[in-house]
Design a protein around this motif. Structure first.
Motif: not given
Length: 247
Positions: A182-211
């Protein structure tokens, strides 16, 4: 059913703030993204997802980060194609960097969600990335097929409405020789799909697009898309710039 091969072609580049990709995170961090056209091989039809930038920029800094940036005709020629050979263009959305070469594809049918056409002709002042000039020719030539729902374009290629980044954003689900992609229809990078530990530690499983349109909805859409296929390709992830074929 056809088994497709996906070939990323870098048809542009941007140097900007990483926070444009990662909502609420890494603002002030310089980042380089590739702008892709994706050539889908394996059908009697020559298929592209998006057409990239008309006059892509390049520099030593850009080439070091993402390799060669192609002009449209040059990028297609890598796969033995001319713009006139393209039969189908699937648009993830109509921000300018995804449709600037549309008029070059004189023989193509363009699949676009109806809400993207509404936006490009009457954009909100905050969304300056729409420019109707880039689709005026194909619109006059009646090359556009508008969609209002999830649609199978060909057997094994399905457009799915995922309005995280724009109202008519469409992700593209493709059955390849090896797996589903699946190619995403929104502008993201890999980190949006698989956040680093510091983001996961905040309770976020993904990061939304910046816009985005709505941050809560965008989060849920990205989380849902993450599980839609064996391989989920972030639309502006740099690592694909160095691959001829994915996965």
């Amino acid at each position: 059913m056809a088994k497709y091969r996906i070939h990323p072609i870098v048809m542009g580049a941007k140097i900007f703030d990483k926070g444009m990709m990662t909502y609420q995170h890494d603002y002030g961090t310089p980042f380089i993204i590739p702008i892709y056209s994706w050539y889908i091989e394996g059908s009697e039809k020559n298929i592209l997802i998006d057409t990239g930038e008309f006059a892509p920029r390049t520099s030593t800094e850009i080439e070091k980060a993402i390799g060669k940036v192609y002009k449209f005709e040059e990028g297609l020629a890598k796969w033995g194609l001319n713009p006139e050979d393209i039969d189908i263009v699937i648009h993830t959305h109509l921000h300018n960097d995804h449709c600037e070469n549309d008029s070059e594809c004189a023989n193509a049918v363009f699949y676009v969600h109806e809400k993207e056409l509404q936006q490009i002709h009457n954009p909100h002042p905050l969304d300056f990335r729409y420019n109707e000039d880039f689709i005026s020719e194909i619109e006059q030539n009646k090359q556009i097929v508008t969609l209002s729902k999830d649609t199978e374009i060909l057997p094994g290629i399905k457009m799915i409405h995922t309005p995280a980044h724009t109202p008519g954003g469409m992700s593209v689900l493709i059955n390849t020789e090896r797996c589903s992609v699946l190619i995403t229809g929104f502008c993201i990078i890999e980190e949006n799909l698989n956040p680093p530990p510091r983001i996961i530690g905040m309770g976020m499983e993904v990061i939304p697009p910046g816009t985005l349109i709505n941050s809560y909805d965008a989060y849920d859409i990205v989380l849902n898309v993450k599980n839609m296929a064996d391989v989920v390709v972030a639309l502006h992830e740099p690592k694909y710039a160095f691959l001829d074929t994915i996965p």
